[in-house]
Design an enzyme around this catalytic site. Structure first.
Site, PDB file in Angstrom:
ATOM      1  N   ARG A  23       0.796  -1.227   0.000  1.00 20.15           N
ATOM      2  CA  ARG A  23       0.000   0.000   0.000  1.00 20.15           C
ATOM      3  C   ARG A  23       0.833   1.284   0.000  1.00 20.15           C
ATOM      4  O   ARG A  23       0.452   2.265   0.618  1.00 20.15           O
ATOM      5  CB  ARG A  23      -0.977  -0.005   1.186  1.00 20.15           C
ATOM      6  CG  ARG A  23      -2.008  -1.085   1.059  1.00 20.15           C
ATOM      7  CD  ARG A  23      -3.218  -0.834   1.909  1.00 20.15           C
ATOM      8  NE  ARG A  23      -3.109  -1.435   3.209  1.00 20.15           N
ATOM      9  CZ  ARG A  23      -4.133  -1.883   3.938  1.00 20.15           C
ATOM     10  NH1 ARG A  23      -5.350  -1.772   3.469  1.00 20.15           N
ATOM     11  NH2 ARG A  23      -3.963  -2.414   5.119  1.00 20.15           N
ATOM     12  N   LYS A  81     -15.023  -2.737   3.830  1.00 22.93           N
ATOM     13  CA  LYS A  81     -13.776  -2.586   3.083  1.00 22.93           C
ATOM     14  C   LYS A  81     -12.932  -1.476   3.704  1.00 22.93           C
ATOM     15  O   LYS A  81     -13.445  -0.467   4.171  1.00 22.93           O
ATOM     16  CB  LYS A  81     -14.069  -2.260   1.609  1.00 22.93           C
ATOM     17  CG  LYS A  81     -14.784  -3.398   0.879  1.00 22.93           C
ATOM     18  CD  LYS A  81     -13.892  -4.613   0.769  1.00 22.93           C
ATOM     19  CE  LYS A  81     -14.573  -5.785   0.087  1.00 22.93           C
ATOM     20  NZ  LYS A  81     -15.609  -6.412   0.926  1.00 22.93           N
ATOM     21  N   ASP A  82     -11.631  -1.681   3.674  1.00 21.71           N
ATOM     22  CA  ASP A  82     -10.686  -0.770   4.302  1.00 21.71           C
ATOM     23  C   ASP A  82     -10.660   0.572   3.579  1.00 21.71           C
ATOM     24  O   ASP A  82     -11.004   0.682   2.401  1.00 21.71           O
ATOM     25  CB  ASP A  82      -9.299  -1.413   4.288  1.00 21.71           C
ATOM     26  CG  ASP A  82      -8.355  -0.752   5.266  1.00 21.71           C
ATOM     27  OD1 ASP A  82      -8.828  -0.238   6.288  1.00 21.71           O
ATOM     28  OD2 ASP A  82      -7.145  -0.750   5.003  1.00 21.71           O
ATOM     29  N   ARG A  83     -10.219   1.582   4.312  1.00 22.98           N
ATOM     30  CA  ARG A  83     -10.111   2.927   3.744  1.00 22.98           C
ATOM     31  C   ARG A  83      -8.976   3.020   2.730  1.00 22.98           C
ATOM     32  O   ARG A  83      -9.073   3.726   1.727  1.00 22.98           O
ATOM     33  CB  ARG A  83      -9.873   3.923   4.893  1.00 22.98           C
ATOM     34  CG  ARG A  83      -9.426   5.304   4.447  1.00 22.98           C
ATOM     35  CD  ARG A  83      -9.078   6.164   5.650  1.00 22.98           C
ATOM     36  NE  ARG A  83      -8.403   7.381   5.258  1.00 22.98           N
ATOM     37  CZ  ARG A  83      -7.890   8.273   6.104  1.00 22.98           C
ATOM     38  NH1 ARG A  83      -7.963   8.052   7.402  1.00 22.98           N
ATOM     39  NH2 ARG A  83      -7.295   9.355   5.661  1.00 22.98           N
TER      40      ARG A  83
END
Length: 350
Positions: A23, A81-83
């Site tokens: 990420r 869902k993740d940011r």
């Protein structure tokens, strides 16, 4: 209070020697939800397929509810869902009557509407066929060692809940323990998050202890799950037939999600699970008091359609996981990774 600092869960393949980053860019972590049905085109629920960036699912749902001028309870989703990353997920919005909002007006730098359909039923939690991941590892060291692990990982990894389930530093587990000790939590969403964190923490502990002490060897009294189903039965003894079915993948080992009831295992397996959970009575009793149902979850996670390729210094991974599984459980067996976004978040907090 018991120390709920997150430990280093046991590795199935041993701790990796390779290191990597995830990420570093939003596009380096992409998730696509896969629905198990096709929208029917009629009904009071609007199914929205949305690509989001830098937003949690809860934040997205609030924006959609405000835009549609409906109560927050009328917006639902299949999975959180993740940011951090680029995620394409489905939401449903209940709007009785023939009102058709211009959903394209939701589009901005964080939200892109991909599709909108009417549907006859609300989208419920867990109503997913699975999630398709496309993830880039950057700054990889010891490429040869990582390459050697790729084939092994595709055969299965521990089905751990990811660290995001537990909050920063495991805070959600501590909040659960405080709630069980009498601290009032009025926010239903937070209460649900704390309950899930407590169960996930206990599950991970059992899986980690099981792999450390027994590997993937079956135990008498195991509660085994049928492949592709949440149904299970107890294997009181591991005869040739059951061992054959386990090797073929027709049945799978499981670990408990504690709650109000027995663990569903028996014999040696039950004794082992009970012993591992004993130090965490504060959590197990709290889950019983909250009337959370006991359940089972697969011990191992097998990524489907697993493939990879190098693009300059980036290793791109693509695979499909069932609903409720965490991509980070696959990544941790490949490399000791650092999450660029998590480090950035910690620096903001500190």
């Amino acid at each position: 209070m018991t120390d709920y600092t997150l430990p280093q869960w046991h590795y199935l393949l041993g701790e990796p020697s390779s290191e990597a980053w995830i990420r570093r860019e939003p596009e380096h972590f992409q998730v696509d939800e896969m629905l198990p049905f096709t929208p029917d085109g009629a009904g009071e629920h609007h199914l929205l397929h949305i690509e989001k960036r830098d937003l949690t699912t809860h934040q997205l749902a609030k924006i959609v509810a405000k835009f549609a001028d409906v109560p927050a309870r009328d917006v639902s989703w299949a999975g959180l869902k993740d940011r951090h990353g680029v995620t394409r997920q489905w939401l449903s919005v209940r709007i009785p009557g023939k009102v058709d909002p211009d959903w394209a007006q939701l589009n901005d730098r964080y939200i892109t509407l991909l599709a909108a359909h009417r549907h006859g039923r609300k989208l419920r939690t867990g109503a997913l066929l699975g999630n398709r991941f496309k993830i880039a590892l950057s700054g990889v060291t010891d490429r040869d060692a990582l390459e050697a692990r790729l084939a092994e990982v595709s055969k299965g990894v521990p089905n751990y809940y990811g660290e995001q389930r537990f909050g920063h530093g495991g805070n959600n587990v501590r909040r659960a323990a405080e709630m069980f000790s009498g601290r009032k939590v009025k926010d239903r969403n937070k209460r649900s998050i704390y309950l899930s964190a407590a169960r996930s923490f206990l599950f991970n502990h059992v899986v980690s202890a099981r792999l450390a002490q027994h590997g993937v060897t079956p135990l008498a009294g195991d509660a085994v799950m049928l492949h592709g189903s949440n149904s299970f039965f107890v294997a009181e003894q591991w005869d040739a037939e059951n061992l054959g079915r386990l090797l073929q993948g027709d049945i799978e080992l499981s670990a408990p999600l504690p709650g109000d009831g027995d663990l569903r295992s028996q014999g040696v397996a039950n004794a082992f699970e009970t012993e591992v959970l004993a130090p965490f009575a504060e959590l197990t009793e709290g889950l019983k008091g909250a009337r959370v149902d006991v359940d089972r979850r697969r011990l191992l996670l097998k990524p489907e359609q697993f493939r990879h390729h190098w693009e300059d210094d980036l290793l791109w991974l693509e695979f499909v996981l069932p609903s409720g599984a965490f991509a980070t459980s696959v990544l941790r067996e490949l490399a000791r990774y650092q999450d660029a976004q998590a480090i950035e978040l910690r620096s903001e907090i500190e």
